[in-house]
Scaffold this active site. Structure first.
Site, mmCIF file in Angstrom:
data_model
loop_
_atom_site.group_PDB
_atom_site.id
_atom_site.type_symbol
_atom_site.label_atom_id
_atom_site.label_comp_id
_atom_site.label_asym_id
_atom_site.label_seq_id
_atom_site.Cartn_x
_atom_site.Cartn_y
_atom_site.Cartn_z
ATOM 1 N N LYS A 149 89.527 18.234 -25.547
ATOM 2 C CA LYS A 149 89.291 18.617 -26.947
ATOM 3 C C LYS A 149 89.356 20.136 -27.018
ATOM 4 O O LYS A 149 88.531 20.820 -26.419
ATOM 5 C CB LYS A 149 87.926 18.089 -27.406
ATOM 6 N N THR A 179 88.174 22.381 -33.140
ATOM 7 C CA THR A 179 87.167 21.740 -33.975
ATOM 8 C C THR A 179 87.485 22.108 -35.417
ATOM 9 O O THR A 179 87.974 23.206 -35.689
ATOM 10 C CB THR A 179 85.732 22.151 -33.575
ATOM 11 N N GLU A 203 92.078 17.298 -30.892
ATOM 12 C CA GLU A 203 90.695 16.823 -31.025
ATOM 13 C C GLU A 203 90.406 15.695 -30.033
ATOM 14 O O GLU A 203 89.267 15.282 -29.879
ATOM 15 C CB GLU A 203 90.439 16.306 -32.448
#
Length: 106
Positions: free
Chosen positions: A23, A26, A76
């Site tokens: 990931k 954000t 993500e």
């Protein structure tokens, strides 16, 4: 000297994706868009405020909800429909968002 955020929180279920380096972005609203590129930030769990790791902010850029795409979902580490659903749960009526790109500090 301007101050910048030095802490960011994530849902606990997302933190293993961050520590694995999977990931790398954000998506946040304007209130959480004040991170500064090239600064180091401590990552904590939202639920328990447990420190997880450190990240380096690479960029912060505006992003409209309707422009969230498969590329963002990959970064993500979550499927696109689930990503959009999660964003809508967190920010129900907000279309002006920000994508914060970061890298794990090892």
């Amino acid at each position: 000297m301007s101050s910048h955020p030095t802490k960011i929180t994530f849902f606990e279920f997302l933190t293993p994706l961050i520590t694995a380096g999977k990931k790398t972005i954000t998506i946040r609203d304007e209130s959480e868009s004040h991170y500064v590129p090239n600064t180091e930030v401590e990552v904590f769990t939202l639920e328990t405020d447990r420190k997880v790791c450190d990240i380096k902010i690479l960029s912060v850029a505006p992003l409209k909800f309707d422009d969230i795409n498969e590329f963002h979902a990959e970064q993500e580490a979550i499927e696109l429909p689930k990503l959009k659903e999660l964003i809508r749960e967190i920010y129900p009526n907000i279309n002006e968002l920000y994508v914060i790109e970061y890298e794990l500090i090892k």
